[in-house]
Design a protein around this motif. Sequence first.
Motif, PDB file in Angstrom:
ATOM      1  N   VAL A 253       0.881  -1.170   0.000  1.00 40.62           N
ATOM      2  CA  VAL A 253       0.000   0.000   0.000  1.00 40.62           C
ATOM      3  C   VAL A 253       0.919   1.220   0.000  1.00 40.62           C
ATOM      4  O   VAL A 253       1.526   1.560   1.017  1.00 40.62           O
ATOM      5  CB  VAL A 253      -0.927   0.002   1.228  1.00 40.62           C
ATOM      6  CG1 VAL A 253      -1.738   1.298   1.273  1.00 40.62           C
ATOM      7  CG2 VAL A 253      -1.857  -1.201   1.200  1.00 40.62           C
ATOM      8  N   GLY A 254       1.041   1.843  -1.160  1.00 36.18           N
ATOM      9  CA  GLY A 254       1.965   2.957  -1.311  1.00 36.18           C
ATOM     10  C   GLY A 254       1.285   4.297  -1.219  1.00 36.18           C
ATOM     11  O   GLY A 254       0.063   4.411  -1.208  1.00 36.18           O
ATOM     12  N   GLY A 255       2.120   5.332  -1.106  1.00 41.20           N
ATOM     13  CA  GLY A 255       1.605   6.695  -1.088  1.00 41.20           C
ATOM     14  C   GLY A 255       1.327   7.238   0.289  1.00 41.20           C
ATOM     15  O   GLY A 255       0.854   8.366   0.424  1.00 41.20           O
ATOM     16  N   VAL A 256       1.662   6.428   1.337  1.00 39.83           N
ATOM     17  CA  VAL A 256       1.334   6.859   2.703  1.00 39.83           C
ATOM     18  C   VAL A 256       2.592   6.894   3.584  1.00 39.83           C
ATOM     19  O   VAL A 256       2.649   6.186   4.591  1.00 39.83           O
ATOM     20  CB  VAL A 256       0.263   5.903   3.316  1.00 39.83           C
ATOM     21  CG1 VAL A 256      -1.112   6.150   2.729  1.00 39.83           C
ATOM     22  CG2 VAL A 256       0.641   4.430   3.109  1.00 39.83           C
ATOM     23  N   PRO A 289      -1.507   8.189  -3.124  1.00 41.15           N
ATOM     24  CA  PRO A 289      -1.304   9.314  -2.193  1.00 41.15           C
ATOM     25  C   PRO A 289      -2.601   9.994  -1.783  1.00 41.15           C
ATOM     26  O   PRO A 289      -2.603  10.809  -0.858  1.00 41.15           O
ATOM     27  CB  PRO A 289      -0.418  10.285  -3.001  1.00 41.15           C
ATOM     28  CG  PRO A 289       0.121   9.474  -4.141  1.00 41.15           C
ATOM     29  CD  PRO A 289      -0.907   8.443  -4.440  1.00 41.15           C
ATOM     30  N   GLN A 290      -3.712   9.658  -2.488  1.00 43.02           N
ATOM     31  CA  GLN A 290      -4.985  10.296  -2.154  1.00 43.02           C
ATOM     32  C   GLN A 290      -5.697   9.636  -0.964  1.00 43.02           C
ATOM     33  O   GLN A 290      -6.782  10.076  -0.572  1.00 43.02           O
ATOM     34  CB  GLN A 290      -5.913  10.280  -3.375  1.00 43.02           C
ATOM     35  CG  GLN A 290      -5.626  11.399  -4.381  1.00 43.02           C
ATOM     36  CD  GLN A 290      -4.272  11.248  -5.053  1.00 43.02           C
ATOM     37  OE1 GLN A 290      -3.967  10.186  -5.604  1.00 43.02           O
ATOM     38  NE2 GLN A 290      -3.462  12.283  -5.024  1.00 43.02           N
ATOM     39  N   SER A 308     -10.544   3.960   1.681  1.00 44.55           N
ATOM     40  CA  SER A 308      -9.428   4.090   0.739  1.00 44.55           C
ATOM     41  C   SER A 308      -8.357   3.036   0.996  1.00 44.55           C
ATOM     42  O   SER A 308      -7.807   2.446   0.061  1.00 44.55           O
ATOM     43  CB  SER A 308      -8.824   5.491   0.826  1.00 44.55           C
ATOM     44  OG  SER A 308      -9.722   6.466   0.347  1.00 44.55           O
ATOM     45  N   LEU A 309      -8.054   2.801   2.263  1.00 46.90           N
ATOM     46  CA  LEU A 309      -7.078   1.751   2.595  1.00 46.90           C
ATOM     47  C   LEU A 309      -7.595   0.378   2.163  1.00 46.90           C
ATOM     48  O   LEU A 309      -6.855  -0.426   1.583  1.00 46.90           O
ATOM     49  CB  LEU A 309      -6.795   1.757   4.103  1.00 46.90           C
ATOM     50  CG  LEU A 309      -5.908   2.883   4.627  1.00 46.90           C
ATOM     51  CD1 LEU A 309      -5.968   2.939   6.145  1.00 46.90           C
ATOM     52  CD2 LEU A 309      -4.465   2.696   4.160  1.00 46.90           C
ATOM     53  N   VAL A 413       9.742  16.658   6.412  1.00 49.79           N
ATOM     54  CA  VAL A 413      10.142  15.594   5.492  1.00 49.79           C
ATOM     55  C   VAL A 413       9.059  15.306   4.457  1.00 49.79           C
ATOM     56  O   VAL A 413       9.358  14.972   3.300  1.00 49.79           O
ATOM     57  CB  VAL A 413      10.536  14.320   6.284  1.00 49.79           C
ATOM     58  CG1 VAL A 413       9.356  13.755   7.070  1.00 49.79           C
ATOM     59  CG2 VAL A 413      11.113  13.265   5.363  1.00 49.79           C
ATOM     60  N   LYS A 414       7.781  15.434   4.806  1.00 52.32           N
ATOM     61  CA  LYS A 414       6.714  15.199   3.829  1.00 52.32           C
ATOM     62  C   LYS A 414       6.721  16.265   2.732  1.00 52.32           C
ATOM     63  O   LYS A 414       6.210  16.032   1.629  1.00 52.32           O
ATOM     64  CB  LYS A 414       5.340  15.137   4.502  1.00 52.32           C
ATOM     65  CG  LYS A 414       5.051  13.787   5.162  1.00 52.32           C
ATOM     66  CD  LYS A 414       3.632  13.709   5.663  1.00 52.32           C
ATOM     67  CE  LYS A 414       3.318  12.341   6.278  1.00 52.32           C
ATOM     68  NZ  LYS A 414       3.180  11.293   5.252  1.00 52.32           N
TER      69      LYS A 414
END
Length: 502
Positions: A253-256, A289-290, A308-309, A413-414
Amino acid sequence: MTARTLPARRVFGVIGGLGPLAGADVLFKLIQASPVRTDAEHFDVVFEQHPFRNASASRAATTERKLYIFDMIRDFEKRGVTTVLLPCFLSHTFMGELQENVSVQIVDMVDALHEYVMRCFPSVRRVGVLTSDYIRDERLFERYFGAPEFEVLHPARSAVGGVDFVTEAVYGDGGIKSGRFEGKPVELLREACLDLIAQGAELILPGMTEIGLVVDRIGTLCVPIVDSNLVYAQYAVAGQCVSRERGFKVGVVGGVGPAATVDFMQKLVRSTPATRDQEHIKLLVEQNPQIPDRTDNLLGDGPDPTVSLYATCKKLEAGDVDIIAIPCNTAHAFVERIQPYLNVPIVNMLTVSVEYLRAAFPDLREVGLLATTGTIMSGVYRKALEAHGLRQVVPSDGLQARVMNAIYGEHGVKAGFLAGECIGDVTAAVDELSECGVEVILLGCTELPLLLPEGKMYSGGGGVVNLVDPTEILARRCVAYARGEIGLANALIDSAKDACTR
């Protein structure tokens, strides 16, 4: 090669078009082989045929054939097919390439013949094969009927003009492919059989599915000739097939967040003992990322990221992953909501990180935690630590605000910063925890290892502090599952246990 448990209800898919007549023959014999008493007891069967116009065995035609079959199988997968029959010997020369990239079982035609010969003709050692030049050159039958147990024989070409009797019988003018099942094609096949018998063949196996249409018309021979299509159908129905073990696949699960996802992937690659590309682990990343911010929701003023997850995990599940990794500590506050509705285990990075702490530091009693305020307020790490007899220590409110600034701030960092203000904020929190006597600190936000590498760090106040990176631990655990060093059943047990203890 390992056998997989077959589903209670199998749905067969037969790929037609490679030879239309032969595909129909296999379909008929599949239905004929079904041990049923009424129409309602028959298997579900999907037969689809799109005429494959380039029937030659050139390299270009073979590539075209591969892609045609792959697209057909993927379509079958979407329609609930569990078992695919591929009635084309030429296509079995690259069956491994297909099986590696699809989730359904492809029944191996030559394996069916090998099992049949071993069971019904245990004394046979010299096997004659009626097949094309291409399959002969690819040594398809030799892969299964290899020396020293067997000797594979092929018919000699005609002394007049070098005619290949088998190819001519199938592909020639007025051959079987054109619908002629009497006369010249049968005579040519009989000549080929007599040649094999003269070479000492004790059994004859057709290696072209079209021959199954006329095998009972070849006439009496002094050795048996097998109906390969019928054997294939019976083998499929009996469920004797042994599936090739497909490569283990990790879903991410990417983008987080996005940078933390890349960091996890790098650590997964780095943790894999490989000497070439093919030894690395299959990875499917759904970069989303949304997904709403997890911390905002846990603090009470942001949208719920649960759907979403879950939707992202379901996409990974549809991509045939074996496990799911979520390189985001805060997202694990929502894992217990979605895991019961998934068929694939989520490897819980919090659980595996605490297990690592207990093993690596057996005398440990307190653990410092640098994380988002949402992670801390959710209590997910506190509960995981307490379950192993460990006490969580977090920064004071003022320093926690600086940790959040290091992560979410304008120069955090984000936002893409890896130096300057964000480093000062997070090292100040490390100093405070160290001054409180903490010797081990969990970097409980996946962005923090981008600022503070795992290992020993000398803080200004309390001395040496061990920084532990859950992203690294999660990567190592995923590699251990993929390499079979830990049984996948453990992931299923752990994911269920995590959901029950929160």
